[in-house]
Design a protein around this motif. Structure first.
Motif, PDB file in Angstrom:
ATOM      1  N   GLY A 143      23.716   6.859   7.172  1.00 15.45           N
ATOM      2  CA  GLY A 143      22.496   6.956   6.555  1.00 15.45           C
ATOM      3  C   GLY A 143      21.678   8.148   6.260  1.00 15.45           C
ATOM      4  N   ALA A 144      20.462   8.145   5.635  1.00 18.53           N
ATOM      5  CA  ALA A 144      20.142   9.643   5.155  1.00 18.53           C
ATOM      6  C   ALA A 144      18.612   9.542   5.555  1.00 18.53           C
ATOM      7  CB  ALA A 144      20.333   9.646   3.500  1.00 18.53           C
ATOM      8  N   ILE A 145      18.196  10.676   5.484  1.00 20.60           N
ATOM      9  CA  ILE A 145      16.653  10.806   6.014  1.00 20.60           C
ATOM     10  C   ILE A 145      15.870  11.734   4.974  1.00 20.60           C
ATOM     11  CG2 ILE A 145      16.877  12.602   7.786  1.00 20.60           C
ATOM     12  CD1 ILE A 145      14.544  10.249   8.527  1.00 20.60           C
ATOM     13  N   TYR A 146      14.978  11.272   4.172  1.00 22.11           N
ATOM     14  CA  TYR A 146      14.113  12.254   3.218  1.00 22.11           C
ATOM     15  C   TYR A 146      12.696  12.474   3.621  1.00 22.11           C
ATOM     16  CZ  TYR A 146      17.753  10.260   0.012  1.00 22.11           C
ATOM     17  OH  TYR A 146      18.974   9.893  -0.481  1.00 22.11           O
ATOM     18  N   ILE A 147      12.435  13.717   3.481  1.00 19.77           N
ATOM     19  CA  ILE A 147      10.999  14.185   3.578  1.00 19.77           C
ATOM     20  C   ILE A 147      10.439  14.399   2.241  1.00 19.77           C
ATOM     21  CG2 ILE A 147       9.431  15.835   4.758  1.00 19.77           C
ATOM     22  CD1 ILE A 147      11.518  15.688   6.944  1.00 19.77           C
ATOM     23  N   GLY A 148       9.520  13.736   1.960  1.00 16.55           N
ATOM     24  CA  GLY A 148       9.122  13.983   0.461  1.00 16.55           C
ATOM     25  C   GLY A 148      10.153  13.267  -0.333  1.00 16.55           C
ATOM     26  N   ASP A 149      10.621  14.044  -1.421  1.00 17.30           N
ATOM     27  CA  ASP A 149      11.924  13.500  -2.263  1.00 17.30           C
ATOM     28  C   ASP A 149      13.235  14.307  -1.751  1.00 17.30           C
ATOM     29  OD1 ASP A 149      10.232  11.753  -3.455  1.00 17.30           O
ATOM     30  OD2 ASP A 149       9.688  13.406  -4.839  1.00 17.30           O
ATOM     31  N   ARG A 150      13.068  15.252  -0.494  1.00 13.79           N
ATOM     32  CA  ARG A 150      14.163  16.083  -0.147  1.00 13.79           C
ATOM     33  C   ARG A 150      15.036  15.292   0.779  1.00 13.79           C
ATOM     34  NH1 ARG A 150      12.845  20.726   3.529  1.00 13.79           N
ATOM     35  NH2 ARG A 150      14.610  21.894   4.000  1.00 13.79           N
ATOM     36  N   ASP A 151      16.390  15.184   0.559  1.00 12.76           N
ATOM     37  CA  ASP A 151      17.209  14.615   1.454  1.00 12.76           C
ATOM     38  C   ASP A 151      17.642  15.904   2.485  1.00 12.76           C
ATOM     39  OD1 ASP A 151      19.143  13.787   2.943  1.00 12.76           O
ATOM     40  OD2 ASP A 151      20.573  13.225   1.239  1.00 12.76           O
ATOM     41  N   VAL A 152      16.985  15.545   3.920  1.00  8.32           N
ATOM     42  CA  VAL A 152      17.188  16.525   4.818  1.00  8.32           C
ATOM     43  C   VAL A 152      18.129  16.034   6.032  1.00  8.32           C
ATOM     44  CG1 VAL A 152      14.794  17.232   4.697  1.00  8.32           C
ATOM     45  CG2 VAL A 152      15.337  15.204   6.322  1.00  8.32           C
ATOM     46  N   SER A 153      18.815  15.056   5.459  1.00  7.12           N
ATOM     47  CA  SER A 153      19.918  14.687   6.503  1.00  7.12           C
ATOM     48  C   SER A 153      20.917  15.771   7.162  1.00  7.12           C
ATOM     49  CB  SER A 153      20.950  13.654   5.681  1.00  7.12           C
ATOM     50  OG  SER A 153      20.279  12.832   5.142  1.00  7.12           O
ATOM     51  N   PHE A 154      20.912  16.721   6.277  1.00 11.63           N
ATOM     52  CA  PHE A 154      21.854  17.954   6.844  1.00 11.63           C
ATOM     53  C   PHE A 154      21.186  19.180   7.055  1.00 11.63           C
ATOM     54  CE2 PHE A 154      24.672  14.897   4.599  1.00 11.63           C
ATOM     55  CZ  PHE A 154      25.652  14.593   5.798  1.00 11.63           C
ATOM     56  N   VAL A 155      19.793  18.914   7.196  1.00 13.09           N
ATOM     57  CA  VAL A 155      18.810  19.912   7.454  1.00 13.09           C
ATOM     58  C   VAL A 155      18.708  20.536   8.994  1.00 13.09           C
ATOM     59  CG1 VAL A 155      16.659  21.210   7.040  1.00 13.09           C
ATOM     60  CG2 VAL A 155      17.914  19.938   4.988  1.00 13.09           C
ATOM     61  N   PRO A 156      18.968  21.504   9.476  1.00 16.00           N
ATOM     62  CA  PRO A 156      18.483  21.673  10.934  1.00 16.00           C
ATOM     63  C   PRO A 156      17.164  21.599  11.244  1.00 16.00           C
ATOM     64  CG  PRO A 156      19.045  23.592  10.024  1.00 16.00           C
ATOM     65  CD  PRO A 156      19.548  22.729   8.915  1.00 16.00           C
ATOM     66  N   ALA A 157      16.829  21.040  12.461  1.00 11.86           N
ATOM     67  CA  ALA A 157      15.681  20.733  12.925  1.00 11.86           C
ATOM     68  C   ALA A 157      14.527  21.857  12.680  1.00 11.86           C
ATOM     69  CB  ALA A 157      15.713  20.486  14.421  1.00 11.86           C
ATOM     70  N   LYS A 158      15.077  23.089  12.879  1.00 13.07           N
ATOM     71  CA  LYS A 158      14.096  24.206  12.674  1.00 13.07           C
ATOM     72  C   LYS A 158      13.467  24.137  11.250  1.00 13.07           C
ATOM     73  CE  LYS A 158      17.394  28.010  12.237  1.00 13.07           C
ATOM     74  NZ  LYS A 158      16.572  28.889  11.188  1.00 13.07           N
ATOM     75  N   ASP A 159      14.272  23.833  10.238  1.00 14.67           N
ATOM     76  CA  ASP A 159      13.801  23.982   8.999  1.00 14.67           C
ATOM     77  C   ASP A 159      13.369  22.595   8.111  1.00 14.67           C
ATOM     78  OD1 ASP A 159      14.629  26.477   8.961  1.00 14.67           O
ATOM     79  OD2 ASP A 159      16.864  25.900   8.566  1.00 14.67           O
ATOM     80  N   ARG A 160      13.028  21.673   9.042  1.00 14.52           N
ATOM     81  CA  ARG A 160      12.555  20.301   8.489  1.00 14.52           C
ATOM     82  C   ARG A 160      11.099  20.280   8.219  1.00 14.52           C
ATOM     83  NH1 ARG A 160      16.384  15.138  10.359  1.00 14.52           N
ATOM     84  NH2 ARG A 160      18.319  16.288   9.883  1.00 14.52           N
TER      85      ARG A 160
END
Ligand SMILES: Nc1ncnc2c1ncn2[C@@H]1O[C@H](COP(=O)(O)OP(=O)(O)O)[C@@H](O)[C@H]1O
Ligand SMILES: [Mg+2]
Lengths: 374, 326
Positions: free
Chosen positions: A58-75
Motif C-alpha cells: 500500500g501507499a500513504i499520501y500527505i496532500g498529493d505527495r506519495d510519502v511511502s518512501f519518505v523517512p519519518a524526519k522528512d514527512r
C-alpha cells in the motif's frame, strides 16, 4: 495542513495481520478519529502514517505527495505519543524547541514560537522544568506544544488522554477540540474509547482485526452501524442483540428470538428475501426500549405505530445513575438492558413490558454479521 | 516517635545501646574485612614511609618525613607520574569512544546481531597474561603483524617495545621532558596502551550496551518525527541519556589504568629504562625487586592512593552536574 490518504495499506508482523487493506481518506483540517478495541491496529496505522513503520503493501499520501518512501524526519507530521515520549533530559523549553532546532530555525524565531505556543497551552511558566517535575496533564500539554510549534501537515495522536485521570480527560477532550478548530489542523486521533470518538470526531473510522468496519459521521455510525461488531462496540450500555430464525406469521415477516417475536419491517424483509437469509441477529439499543404505553395513552397518540416487539420480563438488576436507570430484564432466559428515565423507580423483581419501535430495530445477518435492511 | 520524645524517655539510652549492640554482628564482617585489607594496610603504609630498612626489615632506621620528601621529588617519581598520566590518556578515552561506537553498532535490531555483541565483548574473557602474550607477538619488530601493516602503508617500521621516545634520555628539566612528549613518541608506552585498550574495549562495549538498552525506543521515534537524523538522534538523545553510563565508565576506566600491571610486566617490564613504568609498576620495582626499598614503595603507594582519591572526587564534582540521572 493537508489531507492524509491511506491507500490499501496492509501490515504484517510475522504471522499477525495488523492491518488488512486499509483505505482511508482523512480530509484537510478534519478531526478524524480511529476507533477500535485494543490490538485492532490503530497504533500501527498511525505509525505507518508517521513513517515509523513500513507498510507491507500500500501507499500513504500527505496532500498529493506519495510519502511511502519518505523517512519519518522528512514527512512534516507531528505525533503525540501515548506516554508522551518527552525527552527527559531536556527542559520544557528544549522539548518544545527540539523540532524547530532540527529544522534549523533561527534562535530568536525559535524563542518567539516557543513562547507563543506555551502561552496558548498555559505552560509558559514551566519552561525551565524537566518533564520529571511535571504532572500528567502538564506533560500532556508539553507533548502537544512540541507537536504544535512547528505547524505540521497533520497531527497524529495515539490515545493521548489515556494516562490522565477522568476529570482531566474530560477537560482535555474539550481543549483538544477547540485547539483543532483554532489551528484549523488535520488531526488523526486514535482511541479505544467510544465516548472520546463520539464527542471529538468530526468523522470516525471503526477498526477491528486490522480491517476497516465503517467510516462516517459519529451519529450515522451510531444510528446505522454497518455490522454487528460496530453495533455492539459503540454505545453504552451496549446494544442488546438477540438471535433467532426467520418466520412468517399473519402475513408479517418476523424473527423468533428467545425473548419473543420481533417484527421485520417491510423494507428489511425485501432485503432478507433477496439475500436468502434464514436467521438474523436483532439489535436494540437500551434507550429504545420503553415501557409499553397504556391503552389510553396509545389511543391519544393515534400516530404511534404498533411496536415491532414487546419484551416482557422481570427486572433483575437496577443500576440508577441519577438521571436515568439501567434495568436488566430477564426475558425467556435472556438478559436485555433497558435505559429508562429515573422515575418511576423500578424495583427489582417487577414485571416490565418493554416496547421497541420498528425504526429502532437493527438487523444483522448471523453468518456475515452485515447489516440487513435500511 | 520523634527523636526528642525518644531522648526524654527514661531507659531510651539503654534501648539505643541495645540497638547498637544488635547492629554490631551485622556490621562486624565488613568491619573486619575493611579493617584487615584496607585500613590496616593504609596505616601500615604511612608508618613504613617513615623508615628505611634492610630487605627483610630486620633492621630499620627512622627517617621521618625525609623519605617522603625524597621520593616525591625524585625524577623517577615525576617520570612515573607523566607516564601514568599519558597511559591513562591513551587508554581511557579511546576505550570509551570505541566501546560506545561498537555498542551503538551492536545495539541495532538485526538478525544475528548477537554474534557481533559476543565478538565485541569477547576480550573480557581473555586473561591479561594471554592478551599480553598475544600482543607480544603482534608487536614483534620483525615478525609482528603490526609492522607488516605499517610497512604496507608505506611507513617505516617501528621498534614498538624498545623505543622509549620522550621518556628516555637526558632531559635537563621536567619542562624539557614535557616538550619532548609532543614530538618524540614513546612507542613502548603506546604498545602497552594498545594492548590495554584492546583488553578493555570489551568491557566498555558491554557497559555502554547495557546503558543503551535502558533508553526507551519511543524517544528515538519522537526525535525522528521531530526531524532528527541519525547523528542528531545520537547527539541529542543517545549521548545525554547515556551520560551516567559514560561517567561510570570514565571512573572505572581511570581506576583500571592506574591498576594496570600484568601487561606491562609481560610486554616491557617497565622499560626501556623507565619509559613504560607507570606508578604501580614503579611501586613493584621499588618494593619487590632488589634492593627492596619497602619504605619508598609505601610512600609511592600513598601518593597513588591520594591521586586516585582526588581524581575520583574531582570527576564526581566536575561531571555530576552535567550528568543526567532519571
Ligand atoms: N512491533 C510489532 N511486532 C509484532 N507484532 C506487533 C507489533 N506491533 C503491533 N503488533 C501486533 O499488531 C496488532 C495491532 O497492534 P496495534 O496497532 O498496536 O494495536 P492497537 O494500537 O489498536 O491496540 C496487535 O496484534 C499487535 O500484537
Ligand atoms: Mg495502540
Amino acid at each position: 495542513m493537508a489531507r492524509v490518504y491511506f491507500e490499501e495499506i496492509s501490515k504484517r508482523f510475522g504471522g499477525t495481520h495488523a492491518l488488512r487493506d486499509l483505505t482511508l481518506e482523512v480530509d484537510d483540517e478534519e478531526f478524524f478519529v480511529l476507533l477500535g478495541p485494543s490490538g485492532c491496529g490503530k497504533t500501527t496505522a498511525l505509525r505507518i502514517a508517521a513513517g515509523l513503520e513500513e507498510p507491507t503493501a500500500g501507499a500513504i499520501y500527505i496532500g498529493d505527495r506519495d510519502v511511502s518512501f519518505v523517512p519519518a524526519k522528512d514527512r512534516d507530521l507531528a505525533m503525540v505519543f501515548q506516554n508522551y515520549a518527552l525527552y527527559p533530559h531536556m527542559s520544557v523549553r528544549d522539548n518544545v524547541a527540539f523540532g524547530l532546532r532540527m529544522r534549523g530555525y533561527a534562535r530568536d524565531e525559535i524563542e518567539r514560537l516557543v513562547q507563543e505556543v506555551t502561552a496558548t497551552l498555559g505552560i509558559a511558566d514551566l519552561l525551565d522544568r524537566k518533564p520529571g517535575q511535571l504532572s500528567g496533564g502538564q506533560r500532556q500539554r508539553v507533548a502537544l506544544g512540541r507537536a504544535m510549534v512547528r505547524r505540521p501537515q497533520a497531527f497524529l495522536m495515539d490515545e493521548p488522554l489515556s494516562n490522565l485521570d477522568s476529570k482531566m480527560r474530560v477537560q482535555m477532550r474539550a481543549e483538544l477540540v477547540r485547539l483543532q478548530r483554532d489551528l484549523a489542523a488535520t488531526f488523526i486521533y486514535v482511541t479505544h474509547d467510544q465516548v472520546e470518538a463520539m464527542t471529538m470526531g468530526q468523522r470516525i473510522a471503526v477498526l477491528e482485526g486490522g480491517k476497516l468496519q465503517q467510516v462516517g459521521l459519529p451519529q450515522d455510525v451510531y444510528d446505522r452501524p454497518a455490522n454487528r461488531f460496530v453495533a455492539e462496540f459503540i454505545g453504552s450500555p451496549a446494544m442488546n442483540v438477540l438471535e433467532g430464525d426467520l418466520v412468517v406469521e399473519g402475513g408479517h415477516t418476523a424473527v423468533r428470538t428467545p425473548a419473543g417475536l420481533v417484527r421485520v419491517s417491510d423494507a428489511a424483509s425485501a432485503d432478507v428475501r433477496e439475500q436468502n437469509i434464514t436467521s438474523l441477529a436483532v439489535g436494540i439499543r437500551p434507550e429504545h426500549l420503553t415501557p409499553e404505553a397504556t391503552e389510553s395513552a396509545a389511543a391519544t397518540s393515534a400516530a404511534a405505530a404498533s411496536p415491532a416487539a414487546i419484551i416482557e420480563g422481570q427486572a433483575d438488576l437496577v443500576e440508577s445513575l441519577g438521571s436515568e436507570q439501567h434495568v436488566t430484564v430477564v426475558a425467556g432466559g435472556w438478559s436485555v438492558v433497558a435505559n429508562l428515565p429515573s422515575s418511576p423507580r423500578i424495583e427489582r423483581g417487577a414485571t416490565l413490558r418493554l416496547a421497541v419501535a420498528a425504526e429502532h430495530v437493527h438487523l444483522f445477518d448471523i453468518e456475515s454479521g452485515e447489516r440487513v435492511g435500511p | 516517635m520523634t527523636a526528642a520524645e525518644g531522648v526524654a524517655r527514661p531507659g531510651s539510652l539503654v534501648r539505643s545501646a541495645w540497638r547498637m549492640l544488635a547492629a554490631l554482628p551485622f556490621l562486624l564482617p565488613s568491619m573486619v574485612l575493611f579493617g584487615a585489607f584496607v585500613f590496616y594496610p593504609l596505616g601500615k603504609a604511612v608508618y613504613l614511609g617513615f623508615f628505611i630498612s634492610n630487605p627483610f626489615r630486620t633492621r630499620q632506621i627512622y627517617v621521618g618525613f625525609d623519605q617522603y620528601r625524597e621520593v616525591l621529588t625524585s625524577s623517577e617519581f615525576v617520570s612515573s607520574l607523566l607516564v601514568t598520566g599519558t597511559f591513562t590518556l591513551y587508554t581511557v578515552f579511546p576505550a570509551i569512544a570505541i566501546g560506545t561506537f561498537l555498542a551503538v553498532l551492536a545495539n541495532q535490531r538485526l538478525p544475528g546481531i548477537i554474534v557481533f555483541r559476543t565478538v565485541f565483548s569477547s576480550t573480557i574473557a581473555a586473561s591479561v597474561a594471554i592478551s599480553a602474550v598475544l600482543w607480544l607477538v603482534l608487536l614483534h619488530p620483525s615478525i609482528g603483524v603490526l609492522n607488516e601493516a605499517v610497512e604496507a602503508a608505506g611507513l617505516s617500521r617501528v621498534n614498538w617495545l624498545q623505543d622509549g621516545g620522550w621518556a628516555v634520555g637526558e632531559h635537563a628539566t621536567v619542562f624539557d621532558m614535557v616538550a619532548a612528549w609532543f614530538i618524540d613518541p614513546n612507542w613502548a608506552l603506546i604498545s602497552v596502551s594498545l594492548a590495554t585498550l584492546w583488553m578493555n574495549i570489551g568491557l566498555f562495549t558491554v557497559i555502554v550496551l547495557a546503558g543503551l538498552q535502558t533508553i526507551p525506543e519511543e524517544l528515538y521515534e519522537a526525535a525522528r518525527v521531530d526531524g532528527a537524523g541519525r547523528w542528531q538522534q545520537f547527539r541529542h538523545v543517545t549521548l545525554p541519556m547515556l551520560s551516567p553510563t559514560l561517567f561510570f565508565a570514565s571512573v572505572i576506566g581511570m581506576i583500571f589504568a592506574f591498576q594496570s600491571f600484568g601487561q606491562i610486566q609481560i610486554l616491557t617490564e617497565g622499560g626501556p629504562v623507565d619509559a613504560s613504568t607507570v606508578m604501580l609498576y614503579s611501586i613493584y620495582e621499588t618494593g619487590f625487586e632488589p634492593p627492596f626499598r619497602v619504605g619508598a614503595a609505601a610512600v609511592q603507594s600513598l601518593a597513588l592512593f591520594a591521586i586516585m582519591l582526588a581524581l575520583t572526587l574531582a570527576q564526581f564534582r566536575m561531571l555530576a552536574g552535567r550528568v543526567f540521572y532519571r
